[in-house]
Each structure stands twice: as structure tokens, then as C-alpha cells.
Design an enzyme around this catalytic site. Structure first.
Site, PDB file in Angstrom:
ATOM      1  N   TYR A 202       0.984  -1.259  -0.055  1.00  0.00           N
ATOM      2  CA  TYR A 202      -0.047  -0.199   0.073  1.00  0.00           C
ATOM      3  C   TYR A 202       0.898   1.250  -0.011  1.00  0.00           C
ATOM      4  CZ  TYR A 202       1.167   0.226   4.901  1.00  0.00           C
ATOM      5  OH  TYR A 202       1.762   0.497   5.979  1.00  0.00           O
ATOM      6  N   PHE A 212       2.171   9.499   3.924  1.00  0.00           N
ATOM      7  CA  PHE A 212       2.365   9.329   5.585  1.00  0.00           C
ATOM      8  C   PHE A 212       2.711   7.960   5.718  1.00  0.00           C
ATOM      9  CE2 PHE A 212      -2.292   8.968   4.086  1.00  0.00           C
ATOM     10  CZ  PHE A 212      -2.588   7.745   4.666  1.00  0.00           C
ATOM     11  N   ASP A 213       2.545   6.998   4.874  1.00  0.00           N
ATOM     12  CA  ASP A 213       3.085   5.736   5.134  1.00  0.00           C
ATOM     13  C   ASP A 213       2.966   4.973   3.593  1.00  0.00           C
ATOM     14  OD1 ASP A 213       4.090   3.561   6.412  1.00  0.00           O
ATOM     15  OD2 ASP A 213       2.142   2.836   7.229  1.00  0.00           O
ATOM     16  N   ILE A 232      -8.886   0.855  10.028  1.00  0.00           N
ATOM     17  CA  ILE A 232      -9.935   1.915  10.187  1.00  0.00           C
ATOM     18  C   ILE A 232     -11.136   1.544   9.288  1.00  0.00           C
ATOM     19  CG2 ILE A 232      -8.466   3.712  10.622  1.00  0.00           C
ATOM     20  CD1 ILE A 232      -8.324   4.460   7.562  1.00  0.00           C
ATOM     21  N   TYR A 258      -9.681   8.995  10.188  1.00  0.00           N
ATOM     22  CA  TYR A 258      -8.793   9.403  11.862  1.00  0.00           C
ATOM     23  C   TYR A 258      -9.536  10.537  12.435  1.00  0.00           C
ATOM     24  CZ  TYR A 258      -5.580   6.024  10.707  1.00  0.00           C
ATOM     25  OH  TYR A 258      -4.839   4.629  10.189  1.00  0.00           O
ATOM     26  N   PHE A 276      -5.197   5.924  -0.594  1.00  0.00           N
ATOM     27  CA  PHE A 276      -4.492   4.846  -0.598  1.00  0.00           C
ATOM     28  C   PHE A 276      -4.277   3.934  -1.992  1.00  0.00           C
ATOM     29  CE2 PHE A 276      -5.362   4.715   3.942  1.00  0.00           C
ATOM     30  CZ  PHE A 276      -4.006   4.363   4.568  1.00  0.00           C
TER      31      PHE A 276
END
Length: 322
Positions: A202, A212-213, A232, A258, A276
């Protein structure tokens, strides 16, 4: 509002242009009445899927025209100077990117001067304390005001990008507001359920393109395994619309990501729409892909091969790493 929590989500990671690009180009958005929205969506999405985009070495400075950007340290490789330069880079990365909090080159220059003068001791401890006490209220107000503007811009742009995505031909928009755009299909693949564990690659970004990731730009470049029950709600919904072997873009509104608070580490600010790119590599359920596979509550195979990694850099519904 903590200073580092304001700065953390604004740190842009490099090497996103080639993030597991599929062979086919991204589906072009349909013509809409709002070309600006279309362009905004493409600006964030295209670098995630096109292998022929500029590399991070070729990027110009973000929001600072004319600034020099380089990908190698301006000192001799392997030297003591390089080691000291590395120390400075490490300290800078702990602080974060302050550029979004300044509005001109002059302001940025003054911030850099204050940082250096305090760091090397030109501005003594007594003077620092006196200055911080006298301007504390003003400083708090400036930081909160500018951070609020950044958050509002990100919130508005995220909502608009998700709307544009939902209006794109072929994108499935769920009742919850989650958008799923299948880029590579596999009609014969197994579809996960809410109780499944999955193995995925991902790449997650904020509306402004900040990563962010990502499993792609980590050093090990390994996929991760987790249970859908851990993540989530937007992830859980989006993954259940995919099949094993498929690649999709998933857009998740704040209330299924979030929420108003964001993540504890500040990487994802409150009310952020997140996007994503996901490759669903394997659905880990009994009877799929051969003999039954037992999966623990952490999503790891029980008694699996030594080299088969579990765990994830992905954040769970509580904002903590899985």
C-alpha cells in the site's frame, strides 16, 4: 496545540513517483465542468501510478520557486564532513518541515537564523528564555492561526478531491462515501470478508500528496499482513470491494479514517481525507491457495515460514501501528 504535532503531517517523503506503478496508466478522469478539480486530483494521483514521472531528484522545490534542490550531500562521500552533515539532517528531520508555517522567503530566513543562533550558542540561554516568555502569546497565536489555515485547506481540498474521484467513470462510490477505483482487475480472485486477514502492498497519501506511510518506499520493500478487523473502517470497506490480485485506489473520508483528532503522532491531521493505492496480494483464509492456513489475531500465519513477515507500518483504528 503541540508544535511538533502541527509539523509532523507536513513532512513530505521522497521516492513516491515510482510507487509500484502498474503497467497501465491511470484512468483519465472524465471531462467535468470543474477542470481545476480534475487537475488537482491528477496532480496527487498520477505520480503514484506512472513510471515515467519525474524522480525525486528532478523535482523542483515544493512551493519555493527558484530554490536549489539536490539529492546528494554537498560534501565528500565517506568523509567526517559528511558524517557531521548527516547529524544536521537527522536533527532537521526530527524538527520537521517548517516551510508551511512561513509565508515568505524572508520569514523562512529569519526562522533559520533563529534556529542556528540558538543551536550554536550565539544567542545565550538567558536571552532565549526572555524572548520566549515575552513573545509566547504571539508565537502560540501565529502557530495556531497558520496551522488552522493549513488544516482547513487540506480538509477542503480532500473533500473536493473525493467528490471528483466519485464522479470519475468506473469509480465505485459506497454509501459511506468511500471511493474504490479498480486499476488492475482479477475477476477470478478471492474476495476478503470483514473477518479475513490479507497480505498487501500500500501507499498512503494526504490530499496534498504528502506520503504518511508506504510499504514501497521502506528499505525492506516487503508487503504486510494484517486482519481487516484491526484497521480503520474505510480500509475495511474498500478492501472488501477488491479481489485477490487486484490493484485499486481507495479514497477515504475523514469520518471513516482518523476523524477530527487525527493520529497521535501527527502524521495524519484531523479531518484529513486520505488516499491509498493498494495491491491485494493474498487473502489469508482457510482453504485459499492450498492447504488451510491458520491466522492469529495479529494477522500473522501461525507456524508459517521464517521469512514470511507479519505486522505492518499501517495504523489501526486507534491510531497506533498494527
Amino acid at each position: 496545540m503541540k508544535f511538533l504535532n502541527i509539523l509532523a503531517p507536513l513532512v513530505t517523503l521522497s521516492a513516491t513517483a515510482l510507487a509500484f506503478s502498474p503497467n497501465n496508466s491511470i484512468r483519465r478522469l472524465q471531462s467535468t465542468n470543474n477542470n481545476n478539480n480534475k487537475l488537482a486530483f491528477e496532480r496527487v494521483c498520477r505520480p503514484l501510478f506512472l513510471a515515467d514521472e519525474k524522480s525525486s531528484d528532478e523535482k523542483s522545490s515544493e512551493g519555493k520557486p527558484g530554490a536549489v534542490v539536490f539529492s546528494k550531500p554537498p560534501v565528500e562521500e565517506g568523509s567526517h564532513e559528511e558524517l557531521m552533515y548527516t547529524l544536521g539532517v537527522n536533527l532537521s528531520r526530527q524538527l520537521g518541515d517548517v516551510r508551511p508555517l512561513v509565508e515568505s522567503a524572508e520569514e523562512l530566513s529569519l526562522v533559520a537564523k533563529g534556529l542556528l543562533d540558538a543551536l550554536v550558542g550565539r544567542f545565550n540561554e538567558e536571552g532565549q528564555i526572555k524572548l520566549l516568555k515575552s513573545r509566547k502569546s504571539d508565537l502560540d497565536g501565529l502557530i495556531n492561526d497558520r496551522a488552522g489555515k493549513i488544516r482547513k485547506r487540506m480538509e477542503d481540498s480532500g473533500a473536493q478531491m473525493l467528490k471528483t474521484m466519485s464522479e470519475t467513470e468506473g469509480v465505485q462510490t459506497l454509501d459511506s462515501g468511500v471511493c474504490v477505483d479498480l486499476l488492475e482487475k482479477n475477476p477470478e480472485g478471492q474476495r476478503p470478508t470483514a473477518s479475513s486477514s490479507v497480505k498487501v502492498h500500500y501507499h498512503g497519501t494526504l490530499p496534498d500528496g504528502t506520503v504518511f506511510d508506504s510499504t514501497i518506499i521502506r528499505a525492506d520493500d516487503e508487503p504486510v499482513t494484517f486482519a481487516l478487523a484491526q484497521v480503520i473502517p474505510g480500509w475495511k470497506e474498500g478492501l472488501q470491494k477488491m479481489r485477490e490480485g487486484e490493484t485499486a485506489m481507495i479514497g477515504i473520508p475523514p469520518h471513516l479514517a482518523y476523524g477530527e483528532v487525527g493520529t497521535p503522532d501527527g502524521r495524519i491531521p484531523g479531518m484529513a481525507t486520505i488516499f491509498f493505492k493498494v495491491q491485494l496480494l493474498e487473502v489469508l483464509s482457510a482453504g485459499i491457495g492450498g492447504s488451510p492456513t491458520l491466522v492469529g489475531s495479529d494477522g500473522k500465519k501461525l507456524g508459517g515460514n521464517k521469512g514470511d513477515k507479519g505486522g505492518s507500518g499501517l495504523l489501526g483504528a486507534d491510531g497506533n501501528p498494527l
